[in-house]
Scaffold this active site. Sequence first.
Site, short mmCIF file in Angstrom:
data_model
loop_
_atom_site.label_atom_id
_atom_site.label_comp_id
_atom_site.label_asym_id
_atom_site.label_seq_id
_atom_site.Cartn_x
_atom_site.Cartn_y
_atom_site.Cartn_z
N TYR A 81 0.90 -1.26 0.14
CA TYR A 81 -0.08 -0.10 -0.11
C TYR A 81 0.83 1.29 0.11
O TYR A 81 1.51 1.70 1.02
CB TYR A 81 -0.84 -0.01 1.26
CG TYR A 81 -1.97 1.03 1.28
CD1 TYR A 81 -2.26 1.83 0.37
CD2 TYR A 81 -2.78 1.09 2.53
CE1 TYR A 81 -3.19 2.82 0.44
CE2 TYR A 81 -3.63 2.15 2.75
CZ TYR A 81 -3.83 2.95 1.82
OH TYR A 81 -4.80 3.94 1.88
N LYS A 136 -1.39 -1.37 -3.91
CA LYS A 136 -2.56 -0.31 -3.83
C LYS A 136 -2.01 0.99 -4.05
O LYS A 136 -1.12 1.36 -3.16
CB LYS A 136 -3.35 -0.41 -2.41
CG LYS A 136 -4.41 0.58 -2.48
CD LYS A 136 -5.11 0.37 -0.98
CE LYS A 136 -5.98 1.71 -0.97
NZ LYS A 136 -6.76 1.95 0.72
#
Length: 301
Positions: A139, A167
Site C-alpha cells: 500500500y 494499492k
Amino acid sequence: MTQRRGSDFAGLSVAIITPFANGEVDYDRLKQQIEFQIEAGARCIVPVGTTGESPTLTHDEHERVIGETIQCVAGRAKVMAGTGSNSTAEALRLTKRAADEGADATLQVAPYYNKPTQEGMYQHFKAVAEAVEIPVCVYNIPGRTGKEIEVSTIQRLAELPGITMVKEATGKLDQCSAIVGTTDLTVLSGDDSLTLPMMSVGAEGVVSVVGNLVPGDMIKLVQAAAGGDYDLARKLHHQLFALCSNMLGLATNPIPVKAAMRMVGRDTGELRLPMTPLDEAAEQQLQQTILAYGLASAATA
C-alpha cells in the site's frame, strides 16, 4: 493479455469503516455492513485499513475486527486484512494472526513516521511476504506515511513470490503506468476518483472508500472499464465523481464517509479522537452531494 499475479483480487474491494457506538466497536453493525457489501457483489472486504480507523483501535480490537469479518464473510468474498505497521515486528505479528484466522490476503501500508530508506522499505515488505503464505498487497500512500515507495523498490518487490498487488494511492498516473508496464503485479486504485484513469492504463480495480455507500455503482464502473466499455465507464465516472471527491477532499478519511453513512441511516457516524466531525459548512456540502446523487430519501439534516 497475460494474467497478472493478484488478478483474483481484481474488481471492487471495499475498505469498510469500523462502526462505533458509545466509544466501543459495534460488531453487530459491522456484520450488517459486511452483509450489505456481499449482497451488492463486492469482490473483497478490507477491514481495519485507514478507513477502518486502525490507528485508534487497540490491538485486541484490531484482531477481533479482522476475525469477525472473516467469520461473517464465510468464504462468500475475499478478505484482505489491514495488518501493516511502522514496526516490522508488529506487522509480522498482526499478519500471522490474520493468516491463521483465514484472511485471503494482507494489505501492508508503507512504514509511516519513521520514514525508512528504500532499502528499509524493501526489507520490511520482504520480511512480511516471506513469513506468511497469503499474498501481500503493498500500500503506497505517501500522503499518509510521509515517504513514497519508489517504482524501483516496487520492481524489486515484484520479484518476491508473496508480493502480488499494489494499492496505488500516490495520485500519480505515471506511477501506475510504470508499475503496470514493468511488473506482473496487479495494481488497485487507492483513490476512488482515479479508478477509471488508472484502469485505462492497466490497473484492475479499486480499494474503495465510496463503496461503503454505493458499492453497486462502483462495481458497474469497474466492470465497464474491465470490459472495454469506456463510454459507459466515463458516464459512471462522472456520475460518481462529486461523491468520490468529497469522500477524499472534504476532510481526512474516514470523517466524510462516516458522516455520509450517518446521513443515509447506515451508521452512527461516531469517530474516535483525534478524528473529529465535519464542520457545519462541510456537513452541508456533503449533504447536498448526497442529495444530488439520488440518495435523498434517506439523507437527514
